[in-house]
Every structure is written in structure tokens, then in C-alpha cells.
Design a protein around this motif. Sequence first.
Motif, mmCIF file in Angstrom:
data_model
loop_
_atom_site.group_PDB
_atom_site.id
_atom_site.type_symbol
_atom_site.label_atom_id
_atom_site.label_comp_id
_atom_site.label_asym_id
_atom_site.label_seq_id
_atom_site.Cartn_x
_atom_site.Cartn_y
_atom_site.Cartn_z
ATOM 1 N N THR A 80 48.577 53.153 52.597
ATOM 2 C CA THR A 80 47.499 54.039 53.007
ATOM 3 C C THR A 80 46.243 53.856 52.161
ATOM 4 O O THR A 80 45.341 54.669 52.220
ATOM 5 C CB THR A 80 47.956 55.509 52.938
ATOM 6 O OG1 THR A 80 48.348 55.795 51.587
ATOM 7 C CG2 THR A 80 49.098 55.784 53.888
ATOM 8 N N GLY A 81 46.203 52.811 51.368
ATOM 9 C CA GLY A 81 45.049 52.559 50.509
ATOM 10 C C GLY A 81 45.181 51.212 49.841
ATOM 11 O O GLY A 81 45.984 50.371 50.242
ATOM 12 N N ASP A 82 44.408 51.014 48.790
ATOM 13 C CA ASP A 82 44.359 49.725 48.106
ATOM 14 C C ASP A 82 45.071 49.730 46.758
ATOM 15 O O ASP A 82 44.824 48.847 45.944
ATOM 16 C CB ASP A 82 42.895 49.304 47.906
ATOM 17 C CG ASP A 82 42.191 49.039 49.222
ATOM 18 O OD1 ASP A 82 42.793 48.378 50.079
ATOM 19 O OD2 ASP A 82 41.041 49.499 49.386
ATOM 20 N N ASP A 83 45.931 50.703 46.498
ATOM 21 C CA ASP A 83 46.681 50.727 45.242
ATOM 22 C C ASP A 83 47.728 49.623 45.247
ATOM 23 O O ASP A 83 48.441 49.432 46.237
ATOM 24 C CB ASP A 83 47.374 52.076 45.038
ATOM 25 C CG ASP A 83 46.392 53.211 44.794
ATOM 26 O OD1 ASP A 83 45.217 52.936 44.503
ATOM 27 O OD2 ASP A 83 46.823 54.375 44.884
ATOM 28 N N ARG A 84 47.846 48.892 44.130
ATOM 29 C CA ARG A 84 48.794 47.788 44.031
ATOM 30 C C ARG A 84 49.342 47.675 42.610
ATOM 31 O O ARG A 84 48.618 47.919 41.642
ATOM 32 C CB ARG A 84 48.117 46.441 44.339
ATOM 33 C CG ARG A 84 47.323 46.387 45.630
ATOM 34 C CD ARG A 84 48.231 46.177 46.828
ATOM 35 N NE ARG A 84 47.473 45.905 48.036
ATOM 36 C CZ ARG A 84 47.112 46.827 48.917
ATOM 37 N NH1 ARG A 84 47.409 48.085 48.737
ATOM 38 N NH2 ARG A 84 46.453 46.487 50.007
ATOM 39 N N LEU A 85 50.597 47.266 42.498
ATOM 40 C CA LEU A 85 51.214 46.850 41.242
ATOM 41 C C LEU A 85 51.806 45.471 41.477
ATOM 42 O O LEU A 85 52.372 45.220 42.542
ATOM 43 C CB LEU A 85 52.343 47.800 40.807
ATOM 44 C CG LEU A 85 51.999 49.250 40.509
ATOM 45 C CD1 LEU A 85 53.267 50.013 40.119
ATOM 46 C CD2 LEU A 85 50.950 49.349 39.410
ATOM 47 N N LEU A 86 51.701 44.605 40.492
ATOM 48 C CA LEU A 86 52.200 43.235 40.625
ATOM 49 C C LEU A 86 52.661 42.752 39.257
ATOM 50 O O LEU A 86 52.010 43.010 38.248
ATOM 51 C CB LEU A 86 51.060 42.335 41.127
ATOM 52 C CG LEU A 86 51.269 40.832 41.133
ATOM 53 C CD1 LEU A 86 52.291 40.427 42.184
ATOM 54 C CD2 LEU A 86 49.951 40.115 41.395
ATOM 55 N N THR A 87 53.775 42.076 39.234
ATOM 56 C CA THR A 87 54.211 41.401 38.020
ATOM 57 C C THR A 87 54.738 40.026 38.412
ATOM 58 O O THR A 87 55.261 39.847 39.505
ATOM 59 C CB THR A 87 55.265 42.218 37.239
ATOM 60 O OG1 THR A 87 55.540 41.559 36.010
ATOM 61 C CG2 THR A 87 56.528 42.413 38.017
ATOM 62 N N ALA A 88 54.540 39.079 37.506
ATOM 63 C CA ALA A 88 54.988 37.711 37.759
ATOM 64 C C ALA A 88 55.125 36.986 36.433
ATOM 65 O O ALA A 88 54.466 37.332 35.446
ATOM 66 C CB ALA A 88 53.992 36.970 38.653
ATOM 67 N N THR A 89 55.963 35.982 36.421
ATOM 68 C CA THR A 89 56.100 35.120 35.258
ATOM 69 C C THR A 89 55.226 33.885 35.498
ATOM 70 O O THR A 89 55.337 33.247 36.549
ATOM 71 C CB THR A 89 57.573 34.702 35.051
ATOM 72 O OG1 THR A 89 58.355 35.888 34.904
ATOM 73 C CG2 THR A 89 57.729 33.827 33.831
ATOM 74 N N LEU A 90 54.355 33.599 34.537
ATOM 75 C CA LEU A 90 53.456 32.452 34.638
ATOM 76 C C LEU A 90 53.970 31.350 33.718
ATOM 77 O O LEU A 90 54.114 31.580 32.508
ATOM 78 C CB LEU A 90 52.031 32.842 34.251
ATOM 79 C CG LEU A 90 51.424 34.011 35.029
ATOM 80 C CD1 LEU A 90 50.010 34.288 34.543
ATOM 81 C CD2 LEU A 90 51.435 33.729 36.516
ATOM 82 N N PRO A 91 54.253 30.169 34.246
ATOM 83 C CA PRO A 91 54.871 29.121 33.432
ATOM 84 C C PRO A 91 54.035 28.685 32.231
ATOM 85 O O PRO A 91 54.581 28.334 31.191
ATOM 86 C CB PRO A 91 55.080 27.967 34.409
ATOM 87 C CG PRO A 91 54.234 28.254 35.577
ATOM 88 C CD PRO A 91 53.992 29.731 35.606
ATOM 89 N N ASP A 92 52.700 28.735 32.342
ATOM 90 C CA ASP A 92 51.864 28.271 31.234
ATOM 91 C C ASP A 92 51.396 29.406 30.324
ATOM 92 O O ASP A 92 50.761 29.155 29.306
ATOM 93 C CB ASP A 92 50.676 27.475 31.755
ATOM 94 C CG ASP A 92 49.809 28.265 32.731
ATOM 95 O OD1 ASP A 92 50.047 29.482 32.904
ATOM 96 O OD2 ASP A 92 48.889 27.674 33.316
ATOM 97 N N GLY A 93 51.677 30.664 30.674
ATOM 98 C CA GLY A 93 51.304 31.782 29.817
ATOM 99 C C GLY A 93 49.812 32.000 29.665
ATOM 100 O O GLY A 93 49.360 32.571 28.677
ATOM 101 N N ARG A 94 49.038 31.540 30.660
ATOM 102 C CA ARG A 94 47.579 31.726 30.648
ATOM 103 C C ARG A 94 47.158 32.525 31.869
ATOM 104 O O ARG A 94 47.822 32.476 32.901
ATOM 105 C CB ARG A 94 46.873 30.374 30.673
ATOM 106 C CG ARG A 94 47.036 29.581 29.395
ATOM 107 C CD ARG A 94 46.100 28.373 29.372
ATOM 108 N NE ARG A 94 45.965 27.750 30.688
ATOM 109 C CZ ARG A 94 46.368 26.533 30.986
ATOM 110 N NH1 ARG A 94 46.921 25.775 30.079
ATOM 111 N NH2 ARG A 94 46.195 26.047 32.200
#
Length: 160
Positions: A75-89
Motif C-alpha cells: 500500500t506504499g513504498d516502504d521496503r526492507l532488503l538484505t543481501a550478502t555482497l560477495p565483494d563487501g562494497r
Amino acid sequence: MSGIASKVALGVAGTGMAVAVAAVAVGPRVSDWYDGRHQEQASYATGTDAKADRRTMPAWLPDNASSVRYLMSTTGDDRLLTATLPDGRLPAGCTTVTPGKGTHPMPATLKAGWFPEGVAAKVTGTCGHYNVTLTGNQLYAWQDGAAVQAALRAGQHTKH
């Protein structure tokens, strides 16, 4: 009122009271159910999978990100996201910010066990309308719908 009529009246009144008490007791669960109906959550093996499945996934999420978890308000633009980044940048196109500078609102409507409390105080960058914290190779990103709408009204038309 006759004896039978008064017993019927008491029975109906008692039943109504029981229904009212039951509704009050169930009320918080109904509220949780209602709130949850306006949220979608998903997990993906890679950033490529996430972006292929969901058009609301931010374009800046690297294709080679892994263990992607996403929660959004429908119902809006609220978001949560998590991810593992291989290069840590920080992903390409993101901007580093000085930790602790400015306000970084968390969406009040979203909470997830996999998204740590207090992460907004540790913001390290921005990616589009998302605030991000990078801890080692773990990326935490959040987008507050009210802040997105304010930015769009101000003419900052950055995509996700």
C-alpha cells in the motif's frame, strides 16, 4: 415480561455480550492479520533471481548478491532488503555517507526478524531512495515510503 420472555431476553443479551467480549479478545490478532495482508515477503538465492521475479526490486541490487530477503508494503513504498555482497562494497551507483549524519527514517509499518533493530543509526550510504548499512559483506537497506513520496514531490525522480 413473562418468565420465558425474560429468559430469552437474557439469553440474547448474554450471547451478544459473549460475542462482544470475543471480538475484543481477538481484536489484536485481527489487526496483525490485517497489517500482514498489506505486506509481501520473499527470499531469493541471487540478485538476478530477485530482479527477475519482482519489478519492485531495486535495479542497483547486484546480480551476484546472494541470500536476498525482501519485505515490502503493498500500500506504499516502504521496503526492507538484505543481501550478502560477495565483494563487501556498496553497489555501483550508491553513494557513501558519513555515519550518523542526517536522518534515516525506517519504515514504521515494516518489521522482520531478519532485519536488525537500530540499523538506521549505522547508515553508511544511499542507493536510490534506499538508505543502506554495509557490515562486512552484509547489506541492509530500507526505504521509507513517506520520504520517497516527499522526494518525488520535490522533483527528485530517482528510480528505486
